[in-house]
Design an enzyme around this catalytic site. Structure first.
Site, mmCIF file in Angstrom:
data_model
loop_
_atom_site.group_PDB
_atom_site.id
_atom_site.type_symbol
_atom_site.label_atom_id
_atom_site.label_comp_id
_atom_site.label_asym_id
_atom_site.label_seq_id
_atom_site.Cartn_x
_atom_site.Cartn_y
_atom_site.Cartn_z
ATOM 1 N N CYS A 1 5.573 -13.334 -0.497
ATOM 2 C CA CYS A 1 4.652 -13.752 -1.561
ATOM 3 C C CYS A 1 4.808 -15.185 -2.065
ATOM 4 O O CYS A 1 3.825 -15.912 -2.145
ATOM 5 C CB CYS A 1 4.809 -12.818 -2.757
ATOM 6 S SG CYS A 1 4.071 -11.228 -2.464
ATOM 7 N N GLY B 1 0.810 -1.220 0.000
ATOM 8 C CA GLY B 1 0.000 0.000 0.000
ATOM 9 C C GLY B 1 0.842 1.270 0.000
ATOM 10 O O GLY B 1 0.591 2.180 -0.808
ATOM 11 N N ALA C 1 3.949 -18.256 -8.881
ATOM 12 C CA ALA C 1 4.278 -19.685 -8.899
ATOM 13 C C ALA C 1 5.330 -19.977 -9.981
ATOM 14 O O ALA C 1 6.279 -20.724 -9.753
ATOM 15 C CB ALA C 1 3.014 -20.507 -9.140
ATOM 16 N N GLU D 1 9.928 -6.198 -3.897
ATOM 17 C CA GLU D 1 10.554 -5.355 -2.886
ATOM 18 C C GLU D 1 12.008 -5.101 -3.262
ATOM 19 O O GLU D 1 12.660 -5.937 -3.878
ATOM 20 C CB GLU D 1 10.440 -6.022 -1.516
ATOM 21 C CG GLU D 1 9.024 -5.946 -0.995
ATOM 22 C CD GLU D 1 8.830 -6.705 0.307
ATOM 23 O OE1 GLU D 1 9.756 -6.770 1.120
ATOM 24 O OE2 GLU D 1 7.725 -7.232 0.479
ATOM 25 N N LYS E 1 3.622 -18.218 0.103
ATOM 26 C CA LYS E 1 2.203 -18.026 0.434
ATOM 27 C C LYS E 1 1.325 -18.247 -0.807
ATOM 28 O O LYS E 1 0.313 -18.932 -0.756
ATOM 29 C CB LYS E 1 2.019 -16.600 0.960
ATOM 30 C CG LYS E 1 0.600 -16.263 1.322
ATOM 31 C CD LYS E 1 0.437 -14.796 1.599
ATOM 32 C CE LYS E 1 0.287 -14.030 0.302
ATOM 33 N NZ LYS E 1 0.121 -12.594 0.471
ATOM 34 N N PHE F 1 15.344 -10.856 3.256
ATOM 35 C CA PHE F 1 15.110 -11.958 2.304
ATOM 36 C C PHE F 1 15.725 -11.689 0.943
ATOM 37 O O PHE F 1 15.873 -12.586 0.120
ATOM 38 C CB PHE F 1 13.615 -12.287 2.201
ATOM 39 C CG PHE F 1 12.819 -11.403 1.278
ATOM 40 C CD1 PHE F 1 12.331 -10.184 1.713
ATOM 41 C CD2 PHE F 1 12.543 -11.802 -0.024
ATOM 42 C CE1 PHE F 1 11.586 -9.379 0.860
ATOM 43 C CE2 PHE F 1 11.796 -11.009 -0.881
ATOM 44 C CZ PHE F 1 11.323 -9.785 -0.443
ATOM 45 N N SER G 1 -4.190 -6.778 -2.584
ATOM 46 C CA SER G 1 -3.492 -7.886 -1.932
ATOM 47 C C SER G 1 -3.679 -9.138 -2.777
ATOM 48 O O SER G 1 -4.677 -9.271 -3.472
ATOM 49 C CB SER G 1 -4.091 -8.157 -0.555
ATOM 50 O OG SER G 1 -4.434 -6.977 0.101
HETATM 51 C C1 UDX Z 1 7.803 -11.282 -5.752
HETATM 52 C C2 UDX Z 1 7.485 -11.067 -7.248
HETATM 53 O O1 UDX Z 1 8.705 -10.918 -7.981
HETATM 54 C C3 UDX Z 1 6.604 -9.842 -7.424
HETATM 55 O O2 UDX Z 1 6.230 -9.691 -8.786
HETATM 56 C C4 UDX Z 1 5.350 -10.002 -6.559
HETATM 57 O O3 UDX Z 1 4.552 -8.844 -6.645
HETATM 58 C C5 UDX Z 1 5.731 -10.245 -5.112
HETATM 59 O O4 UDX Z 1 6.604 -11.376 -5.019
HETATM 60 P P1 UDX Z 1 9.497 -10.177 -4.008
HETATM 61 O O5 UDX Z 1 9.122 -11.337 -3.128
HETATM 62 O O6 UDX Z 1 9.412 -8.803 -3.441
HETATM 63 O O7 UDX Z 1 8.568 -10.162 -5.311
HETATM 64 O O8 UDX Z 1 11.008 -10.369 -4.529
HETATM 65 P P2 UDX Z 1 11.694 -11.235 -5.701
HETATM 66 O O9 UDX Z 1 12.676 -10.357 -6.370
HETATM 67 O O10 UDX Z 1 10.717 -11.910 -6.574
HETATM 68 O O11 UDX Z 1 12.535 -12.315 -4.887
HETATM 69 C C6 UDX Z 1 11.913 -13.350 -4.137
HETATM 70 C C7 UDX Z 1 12.962 -14.282 -3.554
HETATM 71 O O12 UDX Z 1 13.576 -15.060 -4.578
HETATM 72 C C8 UDX Z 1 14.114 -13.554 -2.838
HETATM 73 O O13 UDX Z 1 14.447 -14.257 -1.655
HETATM 74 C C9 UDX Z 1 15.232 -13.610 -3.854
HETATM 75 O O14 UDX Z 1 16.501 -13.528 -3.268
HETATM 76 C C10 UDX Z 1 14.990 -14.983 -4.479
HETATM 77 N N1 UDX Z 1 15.576 -15.130 -5.826
HETATM 78 C C11 UDX Z 1 15.160 -14.310 -6.837
HETATM 79 C C12 UDX Z 1 16.508 -16.128 -6.053
HETATM 80 O O15 UDX Z 1 16.880 -16.874 -5.144
HETATM 81 N N2 UDX Z 1 17.025 -16.278 -7.327
HETATM 82 C C13 UDX Z 1 16.630 -15.487 -8.368
HETATM 83 O O16 UDX Z 1 17.134 -15.698 -9.492
HETATM 84 C C14 UDX Z 1 15.682 -14.465 -8.111
HETATM 85 P P1 ADP Z 2 1.858 -6.157 2.534
HETATM 86 O O1 ADP Z 2 3.250 -6.676 2.293
HETATM 87 O O2 ADP Z 2 0.798 -7.012 1.891
HETATM 88 O O3 ADP Z 2 1.703 -4.712 2.206
HETATM 89 P P2 ADP Z 2 1.991 -5.485 5.379
HETATM 90 O O4 ADP Z 2 1.876 -6.392 6.567
HETATM 91 O O5 ADP Z 2 3.271 -4.777 5.127
HETATM 92 O O6 ADP Z 2 1.553 -6.361 4.117
HETATM 93 O O7 ADP Z 2 0.848 -4.355 5.470
HETATM 94 C C1 ADP Z 2 -0.498 -4.595 5.711
HETATM 95 C C2 ADP Z 2 -1.061 -3.456 6.576
HETATM 96 O O8 ADP Z 2 -2.490 -3.597 6.649
HETATM 97 C C3 ADP Z 2 -0.569 -3.438 8.027
HETATM 98 O O9 ADP Z 2 0.050 -2.197 8.307
HETATM 99 C C4 ADP Z 2 -1.859 -3.637 8.874
HETATM 100 O O10 ADP Z 2 -1.857 -2.864 10.066
HETATM 101 C C5 ADP Z 2 -2.925 -3.133 7.913
HETATM 102 N N1 ADP Z 2 -4.279 -3.643 8.202
HETATM 103 C C6 ADP Z 2 -4.650 -4.922 8.436
HETATM 104 N N2 ADP Z 2 -5.971 -5.000 8.645
HETATM 105 C C7 ADP Z 2 -6.476 -3.747 8.557
HETATM 106 C C8 ADP Z 2 -7.798 -3.164 8.670
HETATM 107 N N3 ADP Z 2 -8.870 -3.912 8.917
HETATM 108 N N4 ADP Z 2 -7.915 -1.815 8.510
HETATM 109 C C9 ADP Z 2 -6.833 -1.056 8.252
HETATM 110 N N5 ADP Z 2 -5.570 -1.546 8.127
HETATM 111 C C10 ADP Z 2 -5.388 -2.858 8.276
#
Ligand code: UDX
Ligand code: ADP
Length: 462
Positions: free
Chosen positions: A271, A12, A220, A160, A274, A333, A126
């Site tokens: 992500c 967000g 995936a 991220e 999960k 991570f 989300s």
């Molecule tokens: C991921 C997706 O890339 C993004 O599109 C989605 O919105 C959220 O999930 P994120 O988890 O933030 O993003 O990071 P990402 O760069 O995908 O890396 C995920 C993990 O895979 C990290 O631990 C990274 O170090 C690892 N990774 C990535 C590897 O081990 N090898 C690689 O070649 C690439």
């Molecule tokens: P993401 O990586 O999906 O952004 P985070 O845990 O970083 O997840 O952020 C989710 C945010 O949503 C948290 O700051 C949490 O406090 C907020 N949140 C959860 N439930 C509610 C709700 N019912 N109303 C407002 N904020 C909420």
């Protein structure tokens, strides 16, 4: 236009800051129930670290970008409401360990239904199980408002560490909506926001379920590539092939491509695991056990890789790390984030703590409190003394001093250019180095005096 975003987290916060930045005519209110988090967003020290985020937030905050805990008020005022709350894997009841916990999403939907008069566009951002939009619609429809709510799915693809870059220049924006006149109008309204800076051919519109499923599928597929190359890293270690060479060789095939083929100690983040578990749960509940098992294997391979790393360390260090001091370089991570959710470092460190090793941990952005909490350890013992097992260092040199081994668990750029010669000289002998991310040149490390090991390299276990 007035937009409200519920949830000021990793998704967000950056997403809404970029929308506000690119759309000066939009008033953006990011709300959260967590007062401390909102206070941080309103301070000089933002709650999350993302390259480029500080500048964008500070340039727009107070103009058309606001952070607040007044959830109800901003829901009422909004034309579009984004739901960006967290959806962790359920750890209780039906679907424990694989289904998503939708408690927070449902709470948001009920709040919206209670305080808004209808006619709003509610956007799922989300990652959610397919058909969640249907449940949201049921909650809204039960309110019997004059103008119905429209539910859209607009999954976030930012990674991220590169969130701002990804948001400013996305590969695509995906918007799913109901295939009705009102649904199409809602899709167009949201598309027009993105069209302020994203070209129209990159804005893909689909039905709701396709959009929800595409997000799970994208994650995936990405995670599957990492598990695939990590499985090959194990064969490389056994056969004398080099995994980086294999990855390069296959990645030049344009059908395969070079990205996401870097072998590692295992993928982490909020992500991948999960979303795959979510997919597995969906398959199981739709009576597709073979499909479920296929995707489950991607997570199993990742667990295997994390455990394999710790076991290989143990084997190289004369089958014991008990009371040995291990310097841990990196805890996030991945690089350029302070997020530790599902970080491979947590699992490797826990395995080493079970073996009664002492850990000296250094990460440039992760807080001391976060590390202790992730490892399930108290900072202070009952008698007020420091926890003897874990020490947090302010720099990598202090972490490595007198250590038996260094493990590199996050690919922070600074780890590439340390003075490894003096680090090696300050360590106990033999000085081991285990590179879980392949960030340093193992041959160079060997020439400096390290007993150096990397993933998928022949020197492992030699
Ligand atoms: C991921 C997706 O890339 C993004 O599109 C989605 O919105 C959220 O999930 P994120 O988890 O933030 O993003 O990071 P990402 O760069 O995908 O890396 C995920 C993990 O895979 C990290 O631990 C990274 O170090 C690892 N990774 C990535 C590897 O081990 N090898 C690689 O070649 C690439
Ligand atoms: P993401 O990586 O999906 O952004 P985070 O845990 O970083 O997840 O952020 C989710 C945010 O949503 C948290 O700051 C949490 O406090 C907020 N949140 C959860 N439930 C509610 C709700 N019912 N109303 C407002 N904020 C909420």
């Amino acid at each position: 236009m007035n937009i409200c975003c519920i949830g000021a987290g990793y998704v967000g916060g950056p997403t809404m800051a970029v929308i506000a930045h690119k759309c000066p005519h939009v008033t953006m209110n990011v709300v959260d129930i967590n007062q401390a988090r909102i206070d941080q967003w309103n301070s000089d020290e933002l709650p999350i670290f993302e390259p480029g985020l500080d500048d964008i937030v500070k340039a727009n905050r107070g103009k058309n970008l606001f952070f607040s805990t007044d959830v109800d008020q901003h829901i009422k005022e909004a034309d579009i409401i984004f739901i960006c709350v967290n959806t962790p894997t359920k750890n209780y009841g039906v679907g424990a360990g694989s289904a998503s916990d939708l408690t927070y999403i449902e709470a948001c939907a009920r709040r919206i239904a209670e305080v808004a008069d209808g006619g709003k566009i509610v956007v799922e951002k989300s990652t959610l199980p397919v058909k969640t939009a249907e449940s949201l619609k049921k909650i809204f429809d039960s309110q019997k408002t004059e103008t119905p709510f429209q539910v859209l799915s607009n999954p976030e693809f930012l990674a991220e560490g590169t969130a701002v870059e990804d948001l400013l220049d996305p590969d695509r924006v995906l918007i799913g909506g109901e295939e009705t006149e009102a649904g199409n109008a809602a899709v167009e309204k949201l598309a027009s926001v993105y069209a302020e800076w994203v070209s129209r051919d990159k804005i893909i519109t689909t039905n709701l379920w396709s959009s929800e499923l595409s997000k799970l599928t994208a994650n995936a597929f990405l995670a599957q590539r990492i598990s695939s190359i990590n499985s090959i890293s194990a064969i490389c270690e056994a056969t004398g092939a080099n995994v980086d060479q294999v990855a390069h060789a296959i990645g030049t095939d344009s059908r395969i491509g070079p990205k996401f083929l870097k072998s590692s100690v295992g993928f982490g983040g909020s992500c991948f695991q999960k979303d795959i578990l979510n997919l597995v749960y969906l398959c199981d509940s739709f009576g597709l056990p073979e499909v479920a098992e296929y995707w489950r294997q991607v997570v199993k391979m990742n667990d295997f890789q994390k455990r394999r790393f710790a076991r290989r360390m143990l084997k190289s260090m004369f089958n014991t790390v008990t009371r040995k001091k291990i310097a841990v370089f990196g805890f996030a991570f991945k690089k350029d984030t302070n997020d530790t959710r599902e970080s491979a470092a947590i699992y490797v460190c826990r395995d080493l703590l079970e073996e009664k090793a002492y850990l000296n941990i250094y990460d440039p952005k992760v807080s001391t409190e976060q590390i202790f909490s992730d490892l399930g350890q108290a900072q202070k013992m009952e008698d007020g003394s420091d926890n003897p097992l874990i020490t947090i260092a302010n720099d990598p040199y202090t972490a490595a001093k007198d250590a038996d081994a260094i493990i590199i668990l996050t690919e922070w750029d600074e780890f590439k250019s340390l003075d490894y010669k003096s680090i090696c000289e300050s360590m106990r002998r033999p000085a081991f180095l285990f590179d879980g991310r392949n960030v340093v040149d193992l041959n160079e490390m060997k020439s400096l005096g390290f007993d150096a090991h990397g993933i998928g390299k022949t020197v492992w276990g030699s």
